[in-house]
Design a protein around this motif. Structure first.
Motif, short mmCIF file in Angstrom:
data_model
loop_
_atom_site.label_atom_id
_atom_site.label_comp_id
_atom_site.label_asym_id
_atom_site.label_seq_id
_atom_site.Cartn_x
_atom_site.Cartn_y
_atom_site.Cartn_z
N ALA A 12 0.83 -1.21 0.00
CA ALA A 12 0.00 0.00 0.00
C ALA A 12 0.87 1.26 0.00
CB ALA A 12 -0.93 0.00 1.21
N ILE A 13 1.95 1.24 0.77
CA ILE A 13 2.85 2.39 0.82
C ILE A 13 3.55 2.59 -0.52
CG2 ILE A 13 4.97 3.27 1.90
CD1 ILE A 13 3.92 1.85 4.52
N ASP A 14 3.93 1.49 -1.18
CA ASP A 14 4.56 1.59 -2.50
C ASP A 14 3.62 2.28 -3.50
OD1 ASP A 14 6.76 0.23 -1.53
OD2 ASP A 14 6.25 -1.68 -2.50
N ARG A 15 2.33 1.98 -3.39
CA ARG A 15 1.35 2.57 -4.32
C ARG A 15 1.08 4.04 -4.04
NH1 ARG A 15 -3.07 -1.98 -3.60
NH2 ARG A 15 -1.84 -3.71 -4.38
N MET A 16 1.19 4.42 -2.76
CA MET A 16 0.87 5.80 -2.37
C MET A 16 1.93 6.32 -1.38
SD MET A 16 -3.23 5.30 -1.74
CE MET A 16 -3.03 3.77 -0.80
N PRO A 17 3.16 6.48 -1.82
CA PRO A 17 4.23 6.87 -0.88
C PRO A 17 3.97 8.21 -0.18
CG PRO A 17 5.00 6.99 -3.16
CD PRO A 17 3.65 6.34 -3.18
N GLU A 18 3.25 9.09 -0.83
CA GLU A 18 2.95 10.39 -0.22
C GLU A 18 1.97 10.25 0.95
OE1 GLU A 18 -0.33 9.56 -3.06
OE2 GLU A 18 1.84 9.28 -3.12
#
Length: 180
Positions: A144-150
């Motif tokens: 999930a973090i990879d998809r939305m690092p911001e």
């Protein structure tokens, strides 16, 4: 009672919280009106845990193990609305009978999470705590973090709050069983 933040509230929050690489932790405690031996028997029976959790669906010992011991492994199957279904192998990394049971999820040297129950005799009963650490190893949260690092800090915050509610619920159910 901890409540979830809605999407609108999340959009308005200023985030200065932990990142996954920070290995964020949380701990929840409860006092149980039962002797430590009774509480310990419940904590050490990992086959009870799926009945105490909405996310954990099943567990089974691996490699012929039948009870906790340092190095013993178990397979857990979990389900979450946002993450789907998955399996993990956990390794008992700390075991002090009557006091501590801890396991690392996946690679003990680089776990995706560490979980720990700790018991302490207190005021004629037992203080039971459940502690957990996210990371540093990769997990479904990493995807999930990879998809939305911001949004990493929001993602970590929301997952920690989910775990906080789940742990509080698990401890309450252990308390109910131990005091029955």
């Amino acid at each position: 009672m901890v409540r979830s933040l809605g999407a609108e509230e999340l959009a308005d929050v200023e985030w200065t919280g932990a990142r996954y690489a920070d290995k964020p932790t949380l701990e929840v405690r409860t006092w149980i009106d039962a002797p430590p031996e009774r509480v310990w028997a419940l904590v050490c029976d990992i086959t009870l845990m799926p009945g105490l959790s909405d996310e954990l669906q099943s567990v089974e010992w691996l490699d012929g193990a039948a009870a906790p011991a340092v190095g013993a492994r178990f397979l857990g199957r979990s389900r979450h609305e946002a993450f789907g279904e998955w399996e993990t192998t956990s390794h008992i990394v700390e075991y002090e009978p009557g006091l501590v049971l801890a396991w690392a999820v996946e690679d003990p040297a680089n776990p995706s999470a560490i979980w720990r129950f700790r018991l302490e005799p207190k005021d004629g009963g037992t203080e039971l705590s459940e502690w957990m650490q996210l990371g540093p190893g990769r997990s479904g949260l990493s995807v999930a973090i990879d998809r939305m690092p911001e949004r990493e800090q929001k993602i970590v915050f929301v997952r920690l709050r989910e775990f906080e509610r789940a742990i509080a619920s698990t401890l309450e159910k252990i308390k109910e069983r131990a005091e029955a």
